[in-house]
Structures are given as C-alpha cells and as structure tokens.
Design a protein around this motif. Structure first.
Motif, mmCIF file in Angstrom:
data_model
loop_
_atom_site.group_PDB
_atom_site.id
_atom_site.type_symbol
_atom_site.label_atom_id
_atom_site.label_comp_id
_atom_site.label_asym_id
_atom_site.label_seq_id
_atom_site.Cartn_x
_atom_site.Cartn_y
_atom_site.Cartn_z
ATOM 1 N N CYS A 17 8.010 55.505 12.431
ATOM 2 C CA CYS A 17 9.362 54.709 12.398
ATOM 3 C C CYS A 17 10.151 55.379 13.266
ATOM 4 O O CYS A 17 10.885 54.494 14.043
ATOM 5 N N CYS A 18 10.448 56.821 13.071
ATOM 6 C CA CYS A 18 11.330 57.323 14.087
ATOM 7 C C CYS A 18 10.846 57.172 15.478
ATOM 8 O O CYS A 18 11.627 57.141 16.339
ATOM 9 N N ARG A 19 9.613 57.373 15.587
ATOM 10 C CA ARG A 19 8.927 57.334 17.043
ATOM 11 C C ARG A 19 9.336 55.808 17.476
ATOM 12 O O ARG A 19 9.639 55.547 18.705
ATOM 13 N N VAL A 20 9.424 54.672 16.785
ATOM 14 C CA VAL A 20 9.544 53.413 17.293
ATOM 15 C C VAL A 20 11.069 53.003 17.582
ATOM 16 O O VAL A 20 11.323 52.507 18.375
ATOM 17 N N HIS A 44 23.078 59.994 18.428
ATOM 18 C CA HIS A 44 21.726 59.705 17.855
ATOM 19 C C HIS A 44 21.605 60.746 16.975
ATOM 20 O O HIS A 44 22.167 61.893 16.901
ATOM 21 N N GLU A 45 20.348 60.632 16.105
ATOM 22 C CA GLU A 45 19.970 61.804 15.188
ATOM 23 C C GLU A 45 18.609 61.975 15.351
ATOM 24 O O GLU A 45 17.536 61.073 15.017
ATOM 25 N N ASP A 46 18.281 63.091 15.753
ATOM 26 C CA ASP A 46 16.942 63.506 16.000
ATOM 27 C C ASP A 46 15.849 63.314 14.879
ATOM 28 O O ASP A 46 16.412 63.600 13.751
ATOM 29 N N GLY A 47 14.833 62.836 15.097
ATOM 30 C CA GLY A 47 13.709 62.787 14.002
ATOM 31 C C GLY A 47 13.028 64.097 13.834
ATOM 32 O O GLY A 47 13.332 65.005 14.248
ATOM 33 N N PRO A 48 11.876 63.948 12.944
ATOM 34 C CA PRO A 48 11.270 65.254 12.699
ATOM 35 C C PRO A 48 10.364 65.712 13.515
ATOM 36 O O PRO A 48 9.743 66.925 13.662
ATOM 37 N N ASN A 49 10.200 65.156 14.812
ATOM 38 C CA ASN A 49 9.312 65.586 15.761
ATOM 39 C C ASN A 49 9.950 65.094 16.966
ATOM 40 O O ASN A 49 10.840 64.312 17.277
ATOM 41 N N ASP A 50 9.303 65.828 18.130
ATOM 42 C CA ASP A 50 9.847 65.513 19.656
ATOM 43 C C ASP A 50 9.557 64.199 20.022
ATOM 44 O O ASP A 50 8.528 63.632 19.473
ATOM 45 N N PRO A 84 -0.567 59.292 16.967
ATOM 46 C CA PRO A 84 -1.048 60.631 17.341
ATOM 47 C C PRO A 84 -0.499 61.553 16.140
ATOM 48 O O PRO A 84 -0.573 62.724 15.998
ATOM 49 N N PHE A 85 0.403 61.022 15.091
ATOM 50 C CA PHE A 85 1.054 61.674 14.178
ATOM 51 C C PHE A 85 -0.052 61.987 12.919
ATOM 52 O O PHE A 85 -0.125 62.907 12.513
ATOM 53 N N ARG A 86 -0.480 60.693 12.548
ATOM 54 C CA ARG A 86 -1.385 60.616 11.602
ATOM 55 C C ARG A 86 -2.415 59.762 11.807
ATOM 56 O O ARG A 86 -2.698 58.588 11.430
ATOM 57 N N PRO A 87 -3.453 60.230 12.728
ATOM 58 C CA PRO A 87 -4.649 59.335 13.230
ATOM 59 C C PRO A 87 -5.573 58.596 12.270
ATOM 60 O O PRO A 87 -6.023 57.498 12.431
ATOM 61 N N TRP A 88 -5.406 59.414 11.000
ATOM 62 C CA TRP A 88 -6.346 58.774 9.975
ATOM 63 C C TRP A 88 -5.832 57.729 9.123
ATOM 64 O O TRP A 88 -6.134 57.020 8.230
ATOM 65 N N HIS A 89 -4.306 57.591 9.323
ATOM 66 C CA HIS A 89 -3.485 56.797 8.700
ATOM 67 C C HIS A 89 -4.013 55.149 8.848
ATOM 68 O O HIS A 89 -3.946 54.879 10.092
#
Length: 205
Positions: A17-20, A44-50, A84-89
C-alpha cells in the motif's frame, strides 16, 4: 484561483500500500501538469522501503479543482501484476485513500500554542543569510509538530511562511486521522479488498 491540499494515504497498510501511495501520487502529479495546475509535494512520511510512503500531502492550485476532486476522491485500487516485496503473496488488490481538503482556519489554531525559534539558514542567499538567523522553526507545543521555513531572506517573512506550513501540517495530520478511521471501518467490515474504488489501475509495484 483555488487552492487545496490532496492527502494520499496507505491507511497504515502494508508495504504494498505504501508503494501504491507513490504510484498514485505520480499519476496525480502527471495529470495535474497536463491540466496546468500548480502542484507541489509539501509533506510526506517515508514508508518501510525505498520508493514507498505511508502518506503524502500535495498542494494544488488552479481553476476548477472540483473536477479533479470528483475524479480522485475516495479509495483507489491498484491491481498488482508483480510484487517485488512479497512475490509469494497471493493478494493482488491494494487500496489507498485519496482525499482533498482545505487547511484549518487560522482562528482555529491558538497562537499561544505556537512557539518560534530562529536559526541560521543553510540555503542560498549569500553571506548575509549565513550570518543572520533568518530561518524560522514553528512548533505546535501541544502536539510537538514542527516545520521549518528558510525560503525567504527576511525573518519576518519566514515566520509567516512557517506559520502557514504549520497550519497545513496540522490540517494534514487531522485528515490522516479521519482517513485512518475510514480505513479501520473498511477493515472491520471486511470490505477493503472488494470496496468501491473511484479508480482502478493494473501494473507492477
């Protein structure tokens, strides 16, 4: 000339969701440029990943903003083709909230709750900027919210700008709380994934 703010939030959702949030922000920025709106990212507030953000606040200025508001206001769905974060999801649908709002009225912010600090500006402007404390930090004491203004050469102008930015940030925080409550309602009713999005996109995260 109208001016409003656009809040894009993940609703404290997962990294997808943060990527979206970033992907939708880019689409809004692109559309705003095509329609000749003046638009800037003000918070803005940075998310957990770049490349991810928990939330972003944009300032938009132009004519007939209501038409853009009618197109984007609400929940927006991104159907991920690759993750790319959780390919198996197995989940493919990721929602973010988009909300337009106006800043709090100045008279609703108690001036006694705002503290100002001056400091030397590190930006351009020549030796005078570095020698004189022209930058101003505004602090909302009850919440601890702070902003910095160093755009202008004058301390008085920067103080005014800092106050405006603080009011905007407090407004954005309030909107974030309201959107978080909406997100919680979605989750409580188990309707977030199959909700009623105003827009739907397909693409990689």
């Amino acid at each position: 000339m109208e001016k409003e703010y656009i809040q894009i939030t993940s609703g404290r959702g997962p990294v997808e969701c943060c990527r979206v949030v970033v992907l939708i922000m880019n689409k809004i920025v692109e559309q705003a440029k095509c329609l000749n709106y003046a638009l800037e990212i003000v918070e803005h507030e940075d998310g957990p990943n770049d490349g991810c953000m928990f939330s972003a606040t944009l300032a938009i200025e132009g004519e007939n903003i209501s038409s853009l508001k009618g197109e984007w206001e609400g929940s927006v769905l991104w159907v991920a083709q690759k993750n790319p974060f959780r390919p198996w999801h197995r989940r493919k649908n990721w929602f973010v909230g988009v909300h337009f709002f106006k800043p709090l009225q100045s008279d609703k912010v108690n001036e006694r709750d705002i503290s100002y600090e001056t400091l030397r500006s590190s930006g351009p402007g020549g030796q005078n900027v570095n020698k004189v404390e022209t930058a101003v930090r505004a602090i909302h004491v009850p919440s601890g919210t702070t902003v910095l203004a160093s755009d202008e050469r004058s301390q008085t102008q920067n103080k005014k700008l800092a106050r405006e930015r603080l009011i905007m940030k407090l407004s954005a925080i309030e909107e974030e709380k309201q959107l978080q409550q909406t997100h919680d309602v979605w989750m409580n009713h188990n309707t977030l994934e199959r909700g009623n999005p105003v827009k739907k996109f397909k693409g990689d995260l």
